[in-house]
Write a protein that holds these residues in place. Structure first.
Motif, PDB file in Angstrom:
ATOM      1  N   MET A 389      -3.146  10.106  15.133  1.00  0.00           N
ATOM      2  CA  MET A 389      -2.546   9.343  14.040  1.00  0.00           C
ATOM      3  C   MET A 389      -2.617   7.839  14.263  1.00  0.00           C
ATOM      4  SD  MET A 389       0.684  11.703  12.842  1.00  0.00           S
ATOM      5  CE  MET A 389       1.501  11.908  14.418  1.00  0.00           C
ATOM      6  N   SER A 390      -2.881   7.416  15.507  1.00  0.00           N
ATOM      7  CA  SER A 390      -2.919   5.977  15.781  1.00  0.00           C
ATOM      8  C   SER A 390      -4.083   5.297  15.060  1.00  0.00           C
ATOM      9  CB  SER A 390      -3.014   5.733  17.287  1.00  0.00           C
ATOM     10  OG  SER A 390      -4.234   6.223  17.810  1.00  0.00           O
ATOM     11  N   GLU A 391      -5.230   5.979  14.950  1.00  0.00           N
ATOM     12  CA  GLU A 391      -6.364   5.398  14.234  1.00  0.00           C
ATOM     13  C   GLU A 391      -6.020   5.158  12.771  1.00  0.00           C
ATOM     14  OE1 GLU A 391      -6.778   7.881  16.339  1.00  0.00           O
ATOM     15  OE2 GLU A 391      -8.405   7.362  17.718  1.00  0.00           O
ATOM     16  N   CYS A 392      -5.378   6.131  12.158  1.00  0.00           N
ATOM     17  CA  CYS A 392      -5.014   6.003  10.743  1.00  0.00           C
ATOM     18  C   CYS A 392      -3.987   4.890  10.551  1.00  0.00           C
ATOM     19  CB  CYS A 392      -4.470   7.338  10.230  1.00  0.00           C
ATOM     20  SG  CYS A 392      -4.255   7.401   8.441  1.00  0.00           S
ATOM     21  N   ARG A 393      -3.035   4.779  11.489  1.00  0.00           N
ATOM     22  CA  ARG A 393      -2.056   3.687  11.425  1.00  0.00           C
ATOM     23  C   ARG A 393      -2.770   2.335  11.441  1.00  0.00           C
ATOM     24  NH1 ARG A 393       1.199   6.641  15.470  1.00  0.00           N
ATOM     25  NH2 ARG A 393       0.378   5.243  17.066  1.00  0.00           N
ATOM     26  N   ALA A 394      -3.695   2.187  12.399  1.00  0.00           N
ATOM     27  CA  ALA A 394      -4.381   0.904  12.568  1.00  0.00           C
ATOM     28  C   ALA A 394      -5.244   0.565  11.355  1.00  0.00           C
ATOM     29  CB  ALA A 394      -5.234   0.934  13.839  1.00  0.00           C
ATOM     30  N   LEU A 395      -5.952   1.554  10.818  1.00  0.00           N
ATOM     31  CA  LEU A 395      -6.802   1.318   9.652  1.00  0.00           C
ATOM     32  C   LEU A 395      -5.973   0.899   8.437  1.00  0.00           C
ATOM     33  CD1 LEU A 395      -9.282   4.330   9.967  1.00  0.00           C
ATOM     34  CD2 LEU A 395      -9.820   1.902  10.304  1.00  0.00           C
ATOM     35  N   THR A 396      -4.843   1.578   8.226  1.00  0.00           N
ATOM     36  CA  THR A 396      -3.970   1.232   7.110  1.00  0.00           C
ATOM     37  C   THR A 396      -3.386  -0.166   7.294  1.00  0.00           C
ATOM     38  OG1 THR A 396      -3.377   3.576   6.911  1.00  0.00           O
ATOM     39  CG2 THR A 396      -1.998   2.003   5.724  1.00  0.00           C
ATOM     40  N   ASN A 397      -3.026  -0.504   8.530  1.00  0.00           N
ATOM     41  CA  ASN A 397      -2.460  -1.828   8.810  1.00  0.00           C
ATOM     42  C   ASN A 397      -3.440  -2.951   8.483  1.00  0.00           C
ATOM     43  OD1 ASN A 397      -0.096  -0.645   9.721  1.00  0.00           O
ATOM     44  ND2 ASN A 397      -0.616  -0.812  11.884  1.00  0.00           N
ATOM     45  N   ILE A 398      -4.699  -2.806   8.903  1.00  0.00           N
ATOM     46  CA  ILE A 398      -5.661  -3.888   8.709  1.00  0.00           C
ATOM     47  C   ILE A 398      -6.020  -4.052   7.235  1.00  0.00           C
ATOM     48  CG2 ILE A 398      -7.711  -2.474   9.137  1.00  0.00           C
ATOM     49  CD1 ILE A 398      -8.988  -4.902  10.470  1.00  0.00           C
ATOM     50  N   ILE A 399      -6.130  -2.936   6.517  1.00  0.00           N
ATOM     51  CA  ILE A 399      -6.404  -3.038   5.080  1.00  0.00           C
ATOM     52  C   ILE A 399      -5.243  -3.727   4.370  1.00  0.00           C
ATOM     53  CG2 ILE A 399      -6.769  -1.727   2.945  1.00  0.00           C
ATOM     54  CD1 ILE A 399      -8.170   0.419   4.657  1.00  0.00           C
ATOM     55  N   GLY A 400      -4.009  -3.343   4.746  1.00  0.00           N
ATOM     56  CA  GLY A 400      -2.825  -3.948   4.138  1.00  0.00           C
ATOM     57  C   GLY A 400      -2.741  -5.439   4.381  1.00  0.00           C
ATOM     58  N   ASN A 401      -3.085  -5.890   5.593  1.00  0.00           N
ATOM     59  CA  ASN A 401      -3.032  -7.317   5.896  1.00  0.00           C
ATOM     60  C   ASN A 401      -4.141  -8.095   5.206  1.00  0.00           C
ATOM     61  OD1 ASN A 401      -0.723  -7.637   7.573  1.00  0.00           O
ATOM     62  ND2 ASN A 401      -1.812  -6.622   9.238  1.00  0.00           N
ATOM     63  N   GLY A 402      -5.307  -7.469   5.057  1.00  0.00           N
ATOM     64  CA  GLY A 402      -6.390  -8.115   4.325  1.00  0.00           C
ATOM     65  C   GLY A 402      -6.035  -8.331   2.868  1.00  0.00           C
ATOM     66  N   VAL A 403      -5.476  -7.303   2.245  1.00  0.00           N
ATOM     67  CA  VAL A 403      -5.051  -7.407   0.844  1.00  0.00           C
ATOM     68  C   VAL A 403      -3.953  -8.464   0.703  1.00  0.00           C
ATOM     69  CG1 VAL A 403      -3.887  -6.183  -1.042  1.00  0.00           C
ATOM     70  CG2 VAL A 403      -5.699  -5.042   0.251  1.00  0.00           C
ATOM     71  N   ALA A 404      -3.026  -8.502   1.668  1.00  0.00           N
ATOM     72  CA  ALA A 404      -1.922  -9.465   1.622  1.00  0.00           C
ATOM     73  C   ALA A 404      -2.437 -10.901   1.605  1.00  0.00           C
ATOM     74  CB  ALA A 404      -0.987  -9.255   2.815  1.00  0.00           C
ATOM     75  N   ALA A 405      -3.458 -11.200   2.426  1.00  0.00           N
ATOM     76  CA  ALA A 405      -4.001 -12.559   2.474  1.00  0.00           C
ATOM     77  C   ALA A 405      -4.591 -12.971   1.129  1.00  0.00           C
ATOM     78  CB  ALA A 405      -5.053 -12.661   3.575  1.00  0.00           C
ATOM     79  N   ILE A 406      -5.289 -12.043   0.485  1.00  0.00           N
ATOM     80  CA  ILE A 406      -5.878 -12.355  -0.825  1.00  0.00           C
ATOM     81  C   ILE A 406      -4.780 -12.542  -1.871  1.00  0.00           C
ATOM     82  CG2 ILE A 406      -7.378 -11.494  -2.665  1.00  0.00           C
ATOM     83  CD1 ILE A 406      -8.979 -10.012  -0.579  1.00  0.00           C
ATOM     84  N   ILE A 407      -3.776 -11.678  -1.842  1.00  0.00           N
ATOM     85  CA  ILE A 407      -2.688 -11.751  -2.823  1.00  0.00           C
ATOM     86  C   ILE A 407      -1.939 -13.074  -2.711  1.00  0.00           C
ATOM     87  CG2 ILE A 407      -0.473 -10.765  -3.512  1.00  0.00           C
ATOM     88  CD1 ILE A 407      -2.876  -9.124  -4.387  1.00  0.00           C
ATOM     89  N   VAL A 408      -1.590 -13.477  -1.483  1.00  0.00           N
ATOM     90  CA  VAL A 408      -0.835 -14.723  -1.300  1.00  0.00           C
ATOM     91  C   VAL A 408      -1.699 -15.924  -1.674  1.00  0.00           C
ATOM     92  CG1 VAL A 408       0.376 -16.179   0.369  1.00  0.00           C
ATOM     93  CG2 VAL A 408       0.639 -13.701   0.467  1.00  0.00           C
ATOM     94  N   SER A 409      -3.006 -15.875  -1.359  1.00  0.00           N
ATOM     95  CA  SER A 409      -3.905 -16.954  -1.764  1.00  0.00           C
ATOM     96  C   SER A 409      -3.951 -17.069  -3.291  1.00  0.00           C
ATOM     97  CB  SER A 409      -5.318 -16.707  -1.221  1.00  0.00           C
ATOM     98  OG  SER A 409      -5.346 -16.781   0.182  1.00  0.00           O
ATOM     99  N   TRP A 410      -4.040 -15.927  -3.950  1.00  0.00           N
ATOM    100  CA  TRP A 410      -4.054 -15.906  -5.424  1.00  0.00           C
ATOM    101  C   TRP A 410      -2.727 -16.409  -5.982  1.00  0.00           C
ATOM    102  CZ3 TRP A 410      -1.232 -11.968  -8.276  1.00  0.00           C
ATOM    103  CH2 TRP A 410      -1.405 -12.043  -9.661  1.00  0.00           C
TER     104      TRP A 410
END
Length: 440
Positions: A389-410
């Motif tokens: 489950m650690s791989e899935c946690r990490a993958l979800t975390n990085i996607i979430g942080n990438g989306v967050a950067a775009i959202i806050v920039s927008w």
């Protein structure tokens, strides 16, 4: 000469049998085999002690780890405070999405009840003591109990709620001190790294713990426990996939881009994370790609590193779902108020639990210790499958942080829409993946 020799030595890859991941997998298989075909041996107290001992080693470092990570996460907000408005928007977004992830984990756990099929029996003595204590404790007593008589006593007894309270106060105190608190912040950061070094040492015993936990679980509960564990893994993966595609997908659509195209854009970084089981492994490449995608450099520099402490969507889903799984497996009913307490405690304990391998297991232990201590032994149930489950946690975390950067920039009006569209619509060839993996 020494540095060169050390660097050359570090570059030599380990043999396959020296990889901790492989050792844990072998231990899980052997443990399952022993539990199915030699149940009497698997139920031996010494076999049980292997799994329980590993959990106790993890429990040993919960309080200092939580203190260091929470204090560090809060204290470094003062750096973000220089950006003022951007920091507030980022933290607001993080809390909304993180709370939603925790709530989704609770919802899925209650609806699907992945641990119900294990058929465990709760510790009658522990339950009786807890019920008696809860019955005698008034709401005002509960609030007062969160306040430690002494800080040292809270750490010595391992009272996680009390440690959390002091950590929050200490973190905000350092934040207010500003530059004057730089030395203490650095010390806390160094201690945190040292504590994760302790975790790295403890993880070397993971194969023994995984063997003991899996063998005893299968030997005691029977082969049906295997089905429940696989069901938990499948439930967690499906929940994370739906969270990314539906929740983050709707957020992305609201901002005017496709979550599918974004995932394709960062697929090289996702491959790095998949191999390392850590979302921090691809941090530099992710930040560079987000800037090329049109996000402001200052926003990316603030949001992404801060998100690694405050925006761990995969870890949040795991903590609430795994907590309910353990409670269901042990036959312990959690009331609505206790589940709400899980959400609140997990919201705090997850802060600072960065993408380092094993951090999710630590925060799960902290949450269990704070809400229902008698659930802690049940961590042996998920020990053997935590790696999956650690791989899935990490993958979800990085996607979430990438989306967050775009959202806050927008949100800040600092998103270059032409670069965003050009970046997401371009074809990512194999050389991009090869370059990212090589530099990673």
């Amino acid at each position: 000469m020494v540095g060169t020799h050390a660097g050359a030595h570090a570059a030599v890859p380990k043999a396959w049998y020296q990889q901790l991941y492989i050792q844990v997998l072998i231990a899980i298989v052997l443990g399952g085999f022993a539990g199915v075909y030699f149940p009497d041996f698997a139920k031996n107290d010494w076999i049980k002690a292997m799994g329980d001992g590993f959990v106790k080693l993890i429990k040993m470092v919960i309080a200092p780890i939580i203190f260091c990570t929470v204090v560090s996460g809060i204290a470094h907000i003062q750096e973000a405070a220089k950006v003022g408005r951007v920091a507030l928007k980022a933290l607001f977004y993080f809390e909304i999405i993180s709370t939603l992830a925790l709530a989704i984990g609770l919802l899925v756990g209650n609806v699907l009840q992945p641990g119900a099929g294990v058929g465990g029996k709760p510790d009658a003595t522990a339950i009786a003591n807890y019920v008696k204590q809860a019955g005698e404790m008034k709401p005002v007593d509960f609030v007062l109990n969160i306040i430690p008589d002494s800080v040292v006593g809270a750490f010595a007894r391992g009272d996680i709620l009390q440690v959390l309270l002091f950590s929050i106060f200490f973190g905000f105190a350092l934040m207010v001190l500003g530059d004057r608190g730089k030395t203490v912040r650095t010390l806390v950061d160094d201690v945190a790294h040292a504590m994760f070094g302790v975790i790295a040492i403890i993880l070397k015993f993971a194969p023994l713990g995984a063997f003991g936990a899996m063998a005893y679980t299968i030997g005691f509960f029977g082969p049906r426990a295997l089905g429940s564990l696989f069901f938990l893994i499948a439930t967690f993966y499906i929940t994370c996939i739906l969270f990314v595609l539906v929740v983050l997908g709707l957020v992305a659509k609201f901002a005017g881009f496709s979550i599918f195209k974004f995932i394709s854009y960062i697929k090289a970084e996702l491959l790095i994370v998949l191999g390392a089981s850590s979302s921090e492994a691809a941090l530099p490449q992710l930040m560079e790609k987000l800037e090329r995608l049109g996000s402001s450099k200052s926003v990316v520099g603030l949001v992404v590193p801060t998100g690694y402490s405050f925006n761990l969507d995969g870890t949040n889903i795991y903590m609430t779902l795994a907590t309910l799984f353990i409670a269901q497996a042990l036959g312990i009913d959690l009331s609505f108020s206790e589940q709400f307490g899980i959400l609140l405690v997990a919201m705090i304990s997850s802060k600072g639990a960065s993408g380092i391998t094993g951090a999710g297991f630590i925060t799960l232990a902290a949450t269990l210790a704070a809400v229902r201590p008698e659930l802690l032994p049940g961590m042996a149930l998920v020990l053997g499958i935590d790696k999956f489950m650690s791989e899935c946690r990490a993958l979800t975390n990085i996607i979430g942080n990438g989306v967050a950067a775009i959202i806050v920039s927008w949100w800040e009006g600092e998103l270059d829409r032409s670069k965003l569209n050009a970046g997401l619509n371009r074809e990512v060839d194999a050389s991009d993946v090869e370059t990212a993996v090589t530099t990673g």
